[in-house]
Design an enzyme around this catalytic site. Sequence first.
Site, mmCIF file in Angstrom:
data_model
loop_
_atom_site.group_PDB
_atom_site.id
_atom_site.type_symbol
_atom_site.label_atom_id
_atom_site.label_comp_id
_atom_site.label_asym_id
_atom_site.label_seq_id
_atom_site.Cartn_x
_atom_site.Cartn_y
_atom_site.Cartn_z
ATOM 1 N N ALA A 69 0.861 -1.178 0.000
ATOM 2 C CA ALA A 69 0.000 0.000 0.000
ATOM 3 C C ALA A 69 0.899 1.229 0.000
ATOM 4 C CB ALA A 69 -0.875 -0.016 1.242
ATOM 5 N N GLY A 108 0.435 -5.101 0.744
ATOM 6 C CA GLY A 108 -0.699 -5.083 -0.172
ATOM 7 C C GLY A 108 -0.352 -5.707 -1.523
ATOM 8 N N GLU A 111 -0.815 -9.252 -1.111
ATOM 9 C CA GLU A 111 -2.257 -9.492 -0.949
ATOM 10 C C GLU A 111 -2.960 -9.500 -2.307
ATOM 11 O OE1 GLU A 111 -2.474 -6.371 2.101
ATOM 12 O OE2 GLU A 111 -3.429 -7.857 3.392
ATOM 13 N N GLU A 131 3.912 -5.780 7.290
ATOM 14 C CA GLU A 131 3.105 -4.727 7.931
ATOM 15 C C GLU A 131 3.427 -4.510 9.403
ATOM 16 O OE1 GLU A 131 2.004 -6.728 5.592
ATOM 17 O OE2 GLU A 131 0.482 -5.767 4.351
HETATM 18 C C1 3H9 Z 1 0.550 -2.343 3.323
HETATM 19 O O1 3H9 Z 1 0.790 -2.846 2.263
HETATM 20 C C2 3H9 Z 1 -0.789 -2.420 3.988
HETATM 21 C C3 3H9 Z 1 -1.728 -3.399 3.331
HETATM 22 O O2 3H9 Z 1 -1.652 -4.654 3.975
HETATM 23 C C4 3H9 Z 1 -3.171 -2.997 3.506
HETATM 24 C C5 3H9 Z 1 -3.659 -1.901 2.676
HETATM 25 C C6 3H9 Z 1 -5.145 -1.715 2.769
HETATM 26 N N1 3H9 Z 1 4.661 3.449 0.002
HETATM 27 O O3 3H9 Z 1 13.310 1.393 0.111
HETATM 28 P P1 3H9 Z 1 13.716 2.150 -1.087
HETATM 29 C C7 3H9 Z 1 9.453 4.790 -1.319
HETATM 30 S S1 3H9 Z 1 1.730 -1.497 4.178
HETATM 31 C C8 3H9 Z 1 5.159 4.658 -0.325
HETATM 32 O O4 3H9 Z 1 14.888 3.045 -0.964
HETATM 33 P P2 3H9 Z 1 14.525 -0.229 -2.497
HETATM 34 C C9 3H9 Z 1 10.557 5.146 -0.351
HETATM 35 O O5 3H9 Z 1 10.109 6.038 0.641
HETATM 36 C C10 3H9 Z 1 3.147 -1.500 3.112
HETATM 37 N N2 3H9 Z 1 6.458 4.873 -0.641
HETATM 38 O O6 3H9 Z 1 13.881 1.212 -2.384
HETATM 39 C C11 3H9 Z 1 11.599 5.741 -1.262
HETATM 40 O O7 3H9 Z 1 11.181 7.060 -1.557
HETATM 41 P P3 3H9 Z 1 12.247 8.220 -1.780
HETATM 42 C C12 3H9 Z 1 3.835 -2.802 3.153
HETATM 43 C C13 3H9 Z 1 7.270 3.822 -0.601
HETATM 44 O O8 3H9 Z 1 14.602 -0.507 -3.939
HETATM 45 C C14 3H9 Z 1 11.450 4.918 -2.533
HETATM 46 O O9 3H9 Z 1 10.152 4.329 -2.459
HETATM 47 N N3 3H9 Z 1 5.031 -2.713 2.337
HETATM 48 C C15 3H9 Z 1 6.817 2.539 -0.257
HETATM 49 O O10 3H9 Z 1 15.742 -0.315 -1.655
HETATM 50 C C16 3H9 Z 1 12.464 3.814 -2.700
HETATM 51 O O11 3H9 Z 1 12.449 3.008 -1.524
HETATM 52 C C17 3H9 Z 1 6.226 -2.455 2.865
HETATM 53 O O12 3H9 Z 1 6.362 -2.288 4.054
HETATM 54 C C18 3H9 Z 1 5.448 2.373 0.051
HETATM 55 N N4 3H9 Z 1 4.924 1.176 0.372
HETATM 56 O O13 3H9 Z 1 13.474 -1.208 -1.827
HETATM 57 C C19 3H9 Z 1 7.369 -2.415 1.910
HETATM 58 N N5 3H9 Z 1 7.863 1.679 -0.299
HETATM 59 O O14 3H9 Z 1 13.054 7.789 -2.981
HETATM 60 C C20 3H9 Z 1 8.110 -1.138 2.047
HETATM 61 C C21 3H9 Z 1 8.927 2.406 -0.684
HETATM 62 O O15 3H9 Z 1 11.414 9.432 -1.967
HETATM 63 N N6 3H9 Z 1 9.127 -0.935 1.030
HETATM 64 N N7 3H9 Z 1 8.587 3.693 -0.860
HETATM 65 O O16 3H9 Z 1 13.071 8.256 -0.516
HETATM 66 C C22 3H9 Z 1 10.273 -1.638 0.966
HETATM 67 O O17 3H9 Z 1 10.519 -2.545 1.725
HETATM 68 C C23 3H9 Z 1 11.275 -1.234 -0.087
HETATM 69 O O18 3H9 Z 1 10.990 0.088 -0.446
HETATM 70 C C24 3H9 Z 1 11.283 -2.102 -1.370
HETATM 71 C C25 3H9 Z 1 12.216 -1.419 -2.405
HETATM 72 C C26 3H9 Z 1 11.813 -3.483 -1.024
HETATM 73 C C27 3H9 Z 1 9.896 -2.207 -1.987
#
Ligand code: 3H9
Length: 653
Positions: A69, A108, A111, A131
């Site tokens: 999400a 998400g 999901e 999450e």
């Molecule tokens: C969820 O899904 C809830 C659901 O169950 C229910 C919904 C109803 N959103 O980490 P990076 C940005 S909760 C917004 O350096 P990488 C991050 O801030 C979510 N922004 O890249 C950064 O921005 P900036 C569950 C996001 O390649 C840029 O992307 N998911 C999000 O090293 C690059 O990020 C997670 O917890 C996001 N979800 O790694 C996963 N994610 O360039 C969270 C990232 O402006 N994300 N950004 O600083 C990660 O673990 C890593 O970002 C990922 C990529 C592995 C995806």
Amino acid sequence: MSAPIEFSATVSGTIRDGVLIVTLDSPPVNATSAEVRRGLKAMLEFAESSAETTAIVLTGAGKTFIGGADIKEFGKPAEEPTLPAVIEAIEAFGKPVVAALNGAALGGGLEVALACHIRIASAVAQVGLPEVKLGIVPGAGGTQRLPRLTGIAVALELIASGRIVKASEARALGIVDDVVEGDLTEAAIAVAKAMVGKPRRRTGELSVAALDPAETERASAKILAKARGQKAPGEAVRLVLSAARPLAEGLADERATFLALRDSREAAALRHVFFAEREAGKVAGLEGVEPRAVATIGICGLGLMGSGIAVAALSAGYRVIGLDQTADAAEKGRERIIGLMEKNLASGRLDQASFDAQKARLSVTANDADLSPCDLVIEAVFDDLAVKTDLFRRLDKVLRPDAILATNTSYLNPDEIAAVTQHPERVLGLHFFSPAHVMRLLEVVRCAKTAPDVLATGLAVAKKLRKLAIVTGVTEGFIGNSIFSAYRREAEFLLEDGAMPEEIDRALEDYGFPMGLFAVYDMAGLEIAWARRKRQAATRDPSDRYVEIADRLCKAGRFGQKAGRGWYVYPEGKRVVDPDVTAIIETARAKKGITPRSFSQAEILERLLAAMAAEGQRLLAEGIAARASDIDLVMINGYGFPAHKGGPMFAAG
Ligand code: 3H9
């Protein structure tokens, strides 16, 4: 192949052989923003009415499938369609929907994939429901659908820990149906075509067996013990354990729980930490600055700290040349490094081939000149100015002029160390935390004359070492030990004013610190800080409030756990309050004429947190720390501050 069809600015598709290939393209991580959700809804409406479309393949552009999400939307008013609604529509869809996981499918994102009728993944894909690390539970079916694929025990472990698994493990656990080595889209199209007209396996329709009570008890106790007061893991456990009930009921419960947690202070704190980590890498003045190439790292001083740094460097792929004072000491250092690597081998963190490769990249010496091939030298010798300046003078002579020199000092002024070299612009501080191969925090110290590309190199090396680098300016103790000193000082004032060590420790542990301050002292040993206090005694301002209780403990030989007694005693290894310590504290109070008063847990915490935040403000005002969130990360990753409280600056806000 049809012309591209735009469903929204971020979701588009093309039709090939009756298969609608849908690509989500919403950089940086294809999060399911309102825009993406609208696109997916429009896509389903199109696919339903399109006679040409017999099946759907859903994939992501770039290296992520869907990162989850959009965390930036949390806290803002909800926009339709919701993710659960989109996901429900995917699962119920009349034509086969194939998830082609080209990269990470997280939160998400997983999901969405779970609701697709089949999941195939490229070998580089990863899946997980992280999450809980954001203080929430999955909110779009994860707690109910994942157990239907993996069984409750596996889902419990994955969801409560937030652990991310690689494609191969996801296949073994039944989360994905196949892992594809070749062209993922081609494979997905073939799978989709083969599914047309066949019965569909809808995850939500699968049944799941409840866990037996003994296993339930064991698994939940383990997770809750680790949660240290956080709400999300407990809620995740409750939801997963009840996944055997009808799907709709489980989904409604999950959604309500997700929404309540999402708006909690705990989730706000963990979101702050998430974004703080990404922010920390952005350092003013380094835009466009290229780091220098580093292949060989020299490490001076192969004690506990130096060996840990060596292990971290070897496992990151660097060649390491270790230097110690004598050939014998160097050889002992080599053995210590290999010993740490052997532990990693035994625990399975390192395989035999990597162990052999790392060992082959290590050499040790007692001869300064042997460091000449190094691109970067990190000193981890005794924290004494004369020792360090002598070493830097010597290194300055044997290293190439473009090689970088880093000091791991904790308390000395690195500018004074840099000043003895011909090229102070190539000197910076790399302050590791012990054990250096385990601890994630690395303070990167920008000295007065550090050149921008030298600082950039420090950050690039930190990244390769998989450390969380926080840039700090020069002040005694940098960011971490400055705040820690303020916190420690306040704890000692509290002690003198009437709080007992065990009350202070309980307040901290109930707040979420893994261990109270006095218990930490006992574990680390009291003698080093005592020696420092003795050194500083001559220059201490006599009008400063000085608490001498710790000195009295040291004088009584109470050096901590190693001595069997410190702030506590340890019969059979268990920490127990010692009346002798109480007596020492009472004597010290009486000597100063202090009438002790009692403190509530809340008061204790308030004073400790306020002291940390005030010191943090000083660091910001003096430009030592670039931003409050950097301070939070230092305290969380180096000093046990609970991440779910967001750090001292967030907590004060
Ligand atoms: C969820 O899904 C809830 C659901 O169950 C229910 C919904 C109803 N959103 O980490 P990076 C940005 S909760 C917004 O350096 P990488 C991050 O801030 C979510 N922004 O890249 C950064 O921005 P900036 C569950 C996001 O390649 C840029 O992307 N998911 C999000 O090293 C690059 O990020 C997670 O917890 C996001 N979800 O790694 C996963 N994610 O360039 C969270 C990232 O402006 N994300 N950004 O600083 C990660 O673990 C890593 O970002 C990922 C990529 C592995 C995806």
